[in-house]
Design a protein around this motif. Sequence first.
Motif, PDB file in Angstrom:
ATOM      1  N   THR A  60       0.854  -1.245  -0.023  1.00 44.73           N
ATOM      2  CA  THR A  60       0.021  -0.130  -0.022  1.00 44.73           C
ATOM      3  C   THR A  60       0.819   1.330  -0.160  1.00 44.73           C
ATOM      4  N   VAL A  61       0.544   2.047  -0.856  1.00 44.98           N
ATOM      5  CA  VAL A  61       1.013   3.268  -1.068  1.00 44.98           C
ATOM      6  C   VAL A  61       0.619   4.676  -0.479  1.00 44.98           C
ATOM      7  N   PRO A  62       0.962   5.514   0.477  1.00 41.51           N
ATOM      8  CA  PRO A  62       0.205   6.523   1.056  1.00 41.51           C
ATOM      9  C   PRO A  62       0.534   7.674   0.031  1.00 41.51           C
ATOM     10  N   LEU A  63      -0.640   8.435  -0.338  1.00 39.46           N
ATOM     11  CA  LEU A  63      -0.556   9.841  -0.777  1.00 39.46           C
ATOM     12  C   LEU A  63      -1.439  10.588  -0.140  1.00 39.46           C
ATOM     13  N   PRO A  64      -0.690  11.279   0.780  1.00 44.70           N
ATOM     14  CA  PRO A  64      -1.150  11.945   1.871  1.00 44.70           C
ATOM     15  C   PRO A  64      -1.785  13.300   1.457  1.00 44.70           C
ATOM     16  N   ASP A  65      -1.314  13.947   0.275  1.00 42.90           N
ATOM     17  CA  ASP A  65      -1.978  15.281  -0.337  1.00 42.90           C
ATOM     18  C   ASP A  65      -2.294  15.080  -1.707  1.00 42.90           C
ATOM     19  N   PRO A  88      -6.734  10.912  -5.662  1.00 43.22           N
ATOM     20  CA  PRO A  88      -7.289  10.866  -4.367  1.00 43.22           C
ATOM     21  C   PRO A  88      -6.464  10.780  -3.279  1.00 43.22           C
ATOM     22  N   ARG A  89      -6.660  11.331  -2.071  1.00 46.11           N
ATOM     23  CA  ARG A  89      -5.765  11.330  -0.944  1.00 46.11           C
ATOM     24  C   ARG A  89      -6.237   9.836  -0.324  1.00 46.11           C
ATOM     25  N   GLY A  90      -5.045   9.577   0.479  1.00 44.19           N
ATOM     26  CA  GLY A  90      -5.357   8.248   1.122  1.00 44.19           C
ATOM     27  C   GLY A  90      -4.272   7.092   0.787  1.00 44.19           C
ATOM     28  N   LYS A  91      -4.257   5.798   1.080  1.00 40.05           N
ATOM     29  CA  LYS A  91      -3.537   4.831   1.094  1.00 40.05           C
ATOM     30  C   LYS A  91      -4.055   3.851  -0.035  1.00 40.05           C
ATOM     31  N   HIS A  92      -3.357   3.536  -1.019  1.00 34.76           N
ATOM     32  CA  HIS A  92      -3.660   3.078  -2.176  1.00 34.76           C
ATOM     33  C   HIS A  92      -2.993   1.720  -2.500  1.00 34.76           C
ATOM     34  N   PRO A  93      -3.643   0.543  -2.710  1.00 33.73           N
ATOM     35  CA  PRO A  93      -3.146  -0.835  -3.027  1.00 33.73           C
ATOM     36  C   PRO A  93      -2.394  -0.647  -4.402  1.00 33.73           C
ATOM     37  N   ALA A  94      -0.869  -1.219  -4.498  1.00 30.06           N
ATOM     38  CA  ALA A  94      -0.106  -1.256  -5.653  1.00 30.06           C
ATOM     39  C   ALA A  94      -0.156  -2.693  -6.216  1.00 30.06           C
ATOM     40  N   TYR A  95      -0.190  -2.610  -7.489  1.00 25.97           N
ATOM     41  CA  TYR A  95      -0.124  -3.924  -7.881  1.00 25.97           C
ATOM     42  C   TYR A  95       0.852  -3.899  -9.198  1.00 25.97           C
ATOM     43  N   LEU A  96       1.603  -5.318  -9.247  1.00 26.69           N
ATOM     44  CA  LEU A  96       2.830  -5.459 -10.020  1.00 26.69           C
ATOM     45  C   LEU A  96       2.221  -6.444 -11.015  1.00 26.69           C
ATOM     46  N   ALA A  97       2.535  -6.047 -12.232  1.00 27.27           N
ATOM     47  CA  ALA A  97       2.214  -6.832 -13.566  1.00 27.27           C
ATOM     48  C   ALA A  97       3.240  -7.330 -14.085  1.00 27.27           C
ATOM     49  N   CYS A 151       9.978   4.073  -9.345  1.00 27.69           N
ATOM     50  CA  CYS A 151       9.265   3.971  -8.286  1.00 27.69           C
ATOM     51  C   CYS A 151       7.864   5.017  -8.539  1.00 27.69           C
ATOM     52  N   LEU A 152       7.196   4.624  -7.697  1.00 26.56           N
ATOM     53  CA  LEU A 152       5.814   5.486  -7.568  1.00 26.56           C
ATOM     54  C   LEU A 152       5.664   5.732  -5.925  1.00 26.56           C
ATOM     55  N   ALA A 153       5.659   6.993  -5.582  1.00 28.67           N
ATOM     56  CA  ALA A 153       5.567   7.601  -4.154  1.00 28.67           C
ATOM     57  C   ALA A 153       5.141   8.965  -4.163  1.00 28.67           C
ATOM     58  N   SER A 154       4.410   9.173  -2.967  1.00 28.49           N
ATOM     59  CA  SER A 154       4.328  10.614  -2.443  1.00 28.49           C
ATOM     60  C   SER A 154       5.898  11.531  -2.748  1.00 28.49           C
ATOM     61  N   PRO A 155       5.742  12.506  -3.152  1.00 25.39           N
ATOM     62  CA  PRO A 155       6.735  13.640  -3.208  1.00 25.39           C
ATOM     63  C   PRO A 155       7.222  13.685  -1.657  1.00 25.39           C
ATOM     64  N   LEU A 156       6.343  13.569  -0.508  1.00 27.95           N
ATOM     65  CA  LEU A 156       6.906  13.590   0.534  1.00 27.95           C
ATOM     66  C   LEU A 156       7.814  12.472   1.287  1.00 27.95           C
ATOM     67  N   ALA A 157       7.762  11.470   0.497  1.00 31.65           N
ATOM     68  CA  ALA A 157       8.588  10.486   0.588  1.00 31.65           C
ATOM     69  C   ALA A 157      10.036  10.538   0.014  1.00 31.65           C
ATOM     70  N   LEU A 197       7.540   7.351   5.004  1.00 36.94           N
ATOM     71  CA  LEU A 197       6.378   6.792   3.987  1.00 36.94           C
ATOM     72  C   LEU A 197       6.816   5.857   3.025  1.00 36.94           C
ATOM     73  N   PRO A 198       5.981   4.812   2.805  1.00 33.13           N
ATOM     74  CA  PRO A 198       6.637   3.624   2.114  1.00 33.13           C
ATOM     75  C   PRO A 198       6.452   4.153   0.623  1.00 33.13           C
ATOM     76  N   VAL A 199       7.253   3.246  -0.219  1.00 35.30           N
ATOM     77  CA  VAL A 199       7.128   3.730  -1.508  1.00 35.30           C
ATOM     78  C   VAL A 199       7.259   2.230  -2.442  1.00 35.30           C
ATOM     79  N   ALA A 200       6.564   2.336  -3.747  1.00 33.76           N
ATOM     80  CA  ALA A 200       6.682   1.192  -4.632  1.00 33.76           C
ATOM     81  C   ALA A 200       7.745   1.327  -5.364  1.00 33.76           C
ATOM     82  N   VAL A 201       8.861   0.432  -5.190  1.00 33.89           N
ATOM     83  CA  VAL A 201       9.833   0.355  -6.183  1.00 33.89           C
ATOM     84  C   VAL A 201       9.870  -0.998  -7.074  1.00 33.89           C
TER      85      VAL A 201
END
Length: 264
Positions: A60-65, A88-97, A151-157, A197-201
């Motif tokens: 799960t990747v958080p996007l606070p703002d 949308p703000r919040g914590k969003h599930p990340a999927y790897l294909a 990576c996919l992440a909030s810029p705050l991370a 904050l966690p990030v998807a790598v």
Amino acid sequence: MTDTSLPTCTVAPGPVARSAREWQQQHPTWLYAGLLAGTVADRTSTSHERHEVAVDEIGTVPLPDGRLVACDPYVGGAGAAPFRTLLPRGKHPAYLARTRITDDHWRVMAVVLATGPGPVSSWSMGRVGEEVLPTKAGEYTGFGVDAGTGCLASPLAMPDVAEVLDDDEGMLEDPLSVTVFESDLDAGVVAPRPGALPVAVFSSGWGDGVYPTWLGLAADGSVAVAMVDLMVLNDPFASPEDELETAAPSPGRGGFWTRLLGRR
């Protein structure tokens, strides 16, 4: 195994794209449909072979703002600009294909954040700063990769990411590097340090290059999915006589750390 909890898509693919606008709808539709169906065709296949696709939830990747960054974390990650479109703000599930290239060879083909219920009714190309939409079918804007990793992440991370990678000094013993280089999936969601904050790598498809991020929009204009497209396969909509100007690198070529250390 394909995860069926991704939002559905109502966009219908059409004939070979003759305009940038057509391609910008048909290409991400083709890719996303493959993720949902668990199989996808490559235009360059002479035997009409379909490639198996496996989709796994990786965290799960958080996007606070609501801001989202897509970048190579090893190269300028701290200063990476977020997309102009807010999610949308919040914590969003990340999927790897991943797609099966040969019997025992898989490649990461896309990473998706599911940020809304959908369904996806149109696509928008993710853009940062003053980037403008390309005017030819097959062209796109995207983030540059020079270390074989995205990576996919909030810029705050990203300040924490940059500092941890800098402190590691290329030893690949930091949490992000371990997640990419030592996991079975070549990807994961991880905090660069405790409390951050966690990030998807993830490993970036064939390696270094430039990769677009597609924003799947619901009927009300909200972003239902953000999909990093690692351009592993060629879609059937780009005109065969028009080669992609931002084509993916040749198979087998990884990023700087990969070539230096032989880790992949």
